[in-house]
Design an enzyme around this catalytic site. Sequence first.
Site, PDB file in Angstrom:
ATOM      1  N   SER A 140      -9.711  -0.876   7.333  1.00 37.79           N
ATOM      2  CA  SER A 140      -9.116  -0.643   6.013  1.00 37.79           C
ATOM      3  C   SER A 140      -8.407  -1.832   5.392  1.00 37.79           C
ATOM      4  O   SER A 140      -8.026  -1.784   4.220  1.00 37.79           O
ATOM      5  CB  SER A 140      -8.151   0.542   6.075  1.00 37.79           C
ATOM      6  OG  SER A 140      -8.879   1.744   6.100  1.00 37.79           O
ATOM      7  N   SER A 195      -9.554   1.585   3.247  1.00 42.96           N
ATOM      8  CA  SER A 195      -8.680   2.384   2.411  1.00 42.96           C
ATOM      9  C   SER A 195      -7.664   1.572   1.627  1.00 42.96           C
ATOM     10  O   SER A 195      -7.096   2.079   0.666  1.00 42.96           O
ATOM     11  CB  SER A 195      -7.943   3.411   3.271  1.00 42.96           C
ATOM     12  OG  SER A 195      -7.075   2.755   4.181  1.00 42.96           O
ATOM     13  N   LYS A 209       0.861  -1.176   0.000  1.00 43.76           N
ATOM     14  CA  LYS A 209       0.000   0.000   0.000  1.00 43.76           C
ATOM     15  C   LYS A 209       0.899   1.227   0.000  1.00 43.76           C
ATOM     16  O   LYS A 209       1.964   1.226   0.651  1.00 43.76           O
ATOM     17  CB  LYS A 209      -0.863  -0.045   1.276  1.00 43.76           C
ATOM     18  CG  LYS A 209      -1.904   1.061   1.415  1.00 43.76           C
ATOM     19  CD  LYS A 209      -2.702   0.861   2.713  1.00 43.76           C
ATOM     20  CE  LYS A 209      -3.814   1.877   2.882  1.00 43.76           C
ATOM     21  NZ  LYS A 209      -4.616   1.611   4.099  1.00 43.76           N
TER      22      LYS A 209
END
Lengths: 486, 484, 95
Positions: free
Chosen positions: A175, A151, A76
């Site tokens: 997330s 997210s 990420k």
Amino acid sequence: MHDKTLTELAAALAAGEFSSRELTQSLLGRIDALDGELNSFITVTAEKALADAERADQARAKGQAGPLTGLPLALKDIFCTDGVKTSCGSRMLDNFVSPYDATVVEKLKQAGTVCLGKTNMDEFAMGSSNETSFYGPVKNPWDLAAVPGGSSGGSAAAVAAGLVPAALGTDTGGSIRQPAAFCGITGLKPTYGRVSRYGIVAYASSLDQAGPMARTAEDCAWLLGAIAGHDLRDSTSVARGVPDYQEELGASLSGLKIGLPKEYFGDGLDPAVEAAVREAVRVYESLGATVREVSLPHTHHAIPAYYVIAPAEASSNLSRYDGVRFGHRCDAPKDLIDLYERSRAEGFGEEVKRRILIGTHTLSEGFFEAYYKKAQQVRRLIRQDFLDAFEDVDVLMGPASPTPAFDLGAKKDPVSMYLQDIYTIAINLAGIPGISVPAGFAGSRPIGLQILGPLFAEPQLLNVAHQYQQATDWHRRQPAFGKENA
Amino acid sequence: MMQWETVIGLEVHVQLSTRSKIFSGASTAFGAEPNSQACAVDLGLPGVLPVLNEAAVAMAVKFGLGINAEIPEVSVFDRKNYFYPDLPKGYQTSQMYHPIVGPGEVEIALEDGSTKRIRVHHAHLEEDAGKSLHEDFHGMTGIDLNRAGTPLLEIVSEPDMRSAKEAVAYLKAIHSIVTYLGISDGNMAEGSMRCDANVSVRPKGQQEFGTRTEIKNVNSFRFVERAIVFEAERQIELIEDGGKVVQETRLYDPDRDETRSMRTKEQANDYRYFPCPDLLPVVLDQAYVDHLRSSLPELPAEKRARFQDELGLSAYDAGVLSSSRAMAEYFEAVKEVCGDAKQAANWVQGELSGALNRENLTIDQSPVTSTQLGELIVRVMDDTISGKAAKEVFAALWNGEDDSADAIIDARGLKQVTDTGAIEAMIDQVIADSPVQVAQYRDAEPEKRGKMIGYFVGQVMKASRGTANPQQVNALLRQKLDNL
Amino acid sequence: MSLEHADVQRAAHLARLALDNDEAARYVDDLGRILEMVDQLQAVDTEGVAPLAHPLDTTQRLRADEVTETDQRDRFQRCAPAVANGLYLVPRVVE
């Protein structure tokens, strides 16, 4: 190659079926072909990846390969990576090439893994749909009209689409688990303090935790073993040995006590999701587990408490983006205030500003006690709910999200977006670990089963998920998207 | 005329002399190239985290023990949020609600020799900010973050001081405590110790405090005194003219010797303190605190009391000699060598301090060592040399003429003549050479003779070129003259 | 607790975010609804409950006082928007 799990790939590399370079090249080819549509990567580090793969192959040739050597991963874009852009999904850091590696990145490098690139995400990890990214939304490979969740939406979509076998995400209020559920993969949020936060761009420091996202619980166990552990650079990381997460994976579930929090099956829960979760619970019963209903009475206060604590911490954590030492700086500032106000107004997107403003407001004079202190008190009550429940049961089960993935652009109102995280957010407040595993579909869109355990119960949690995956094949399903590129 | 009373509280920031910063492993050394000692943590790069320095904690606790403060078991770091270019993270990590040092007190010595206790409200740990350099970079300000993250102990007094002199005495007391403890170099010129003063005035006898102003960055003992004197006068004048003191922050301008309002367009600050989520509560167990307690050196107030009670020094001498650790150590070493506290005190405060002041040196820089001075005093006390000769020897030691008093005494032939026969011979010669004076002496009333003997002593001393022991000369002369 | 336009302006100023009037108006609306949701907390009985700042009941570990960092100024300043002579540059700060 793209449909294999990490465990299978590791075996294939060890057996010499293909090289890490071949594997890497093949996946880079898929990213090249498919990610234009998906938008799951912000940065693809093809050259570095090939060089790393080459190095891994050489290590293997010399007999120096470890269990993860040569395995491709994605990160990420919240993990600082030395010499690589680390944007956190924000215009603010669009020009930020990190001068150092996060601790987990260092660990993965030492383990010999190959990083393919940095995945898309909600800006500064603030969002539940990946729509707040400066780099545009990510699409859900199961249904391109749907969001991948957030997210860590880029990581989830990339794994689901077979662009990479596993990725790291971070989870502050769901997330990792919610996008894993939306994209039909397995995602683990470890116990707070289990994985070092050093080098992870902070959103809400007392809630943030990094974790693995992969096809299977077994793969998550591999990855967690590689990234977990005490870090002298993170005061909140826990000085506690890292267990062998694979070792627990064979244990029988006979006698396992499962609690179903009644608050997790109330109003607003999509019937298809409820049906899939209840069906999953029946599978566990068939594996020898017993089930009872439990109560987590403060569940409905978790979102309000979170939306005080997380924005408060965020408002302070994001003050360092001031256009002075790194990050976006506005053109021709006329004075210092102008430099700050315009750099920040231009660099941050709307959701980030919203949370900064909320956090600033609730911490300000006259409001601190009523909001922040109150939320911290409620946080204790929420944690106590879980401690009490785990007196009676080994794990808790429920849906990861009240609905399957919703349509891109469907949720315009921030509050309705926030309410999506009703089943995931309390877990971060309590610090306990949680995992989401694929447990069915509502039409074309995957459904996630969430399993929660007591602090540091990752070995048990991973095994409980693993046993389910031995008995079902939801985790092996693959979207039609990208099939023709096999 | 209304009688006014000044009320002063001080916030003293002391840079702790750790090797590395409070939350990072970067060096704290002074004077490095700009930003060469600002590491990722100090710069507040995305993702970095603080880890607390044990030495900073130990130093803060030592200070607390040194002022008899309560040391709470738990202390917590908070974030103080505000934007400033020298504050990299947009917040300063500090301690708002649970400081590491609780209430304590500092004894100050007043000019009249009495002492007064000033209460310390608390002391807390925090990180220092960087520096803004206002030289011209094409109309820009340059930011150096080397200092960012240097550990500071902020010591907050109660408003217990009633004059600028008391404030200075308090500041000096803090200075001597931290330097005694070795937790700071106390160098005010390099900013190791900085001070903000809260000043208000009220009519004498009034209970409630007046509105106070905060004077920022008064960074020398002299400026503290002058800034407070100026500010108190300004406030009194303002009130007497019918005005009102406004609560505000003011800056002392040493060039103009005045304070002036730091008028900014800023709205009132709201620092939004909240517990730093990146740091956990600091818990100090009793064993740790006891261990630190056992390592404490004797502190100035204890030393002062011991100098008075055990060594019999005056309150003034005890105060001066205990004011700095270096001074006290020097004095005690001299006393060790010569065995006489009063002589040692007289020499350290007299000849030595005078010479140091003349050449603007600190006691550590003294060219005369404590051993040299002690040995010199021994020679005075055993009558080897006269007091006058001793000053000559001291000057020679100061100039590095030789490395011991004895060597200089020998080389310059300053040894007193104490051989009775030799002195008697000189006396006989003087008597023989001064028939007129001898006759006058003989005829004088006994009570007038005391004055007249001075002439003879002077003659004998002259004859001995100053080396005869004057007391001995005096006694022998009386004997001879009275028996003529 | 309701939210006024001035509250948003004040928060924006404290957070150094430039907002035009339209944006501010939008945030008054958004933030108002978020705070309304948050206000549910006021109904929870928290009498005698200690605030929880960290999920784990652990205490701060202390680092030995050692210099472990070396000068990496050039590396760190590569991502800086404006530097000269090793200093970060900002518009003139007036005291």
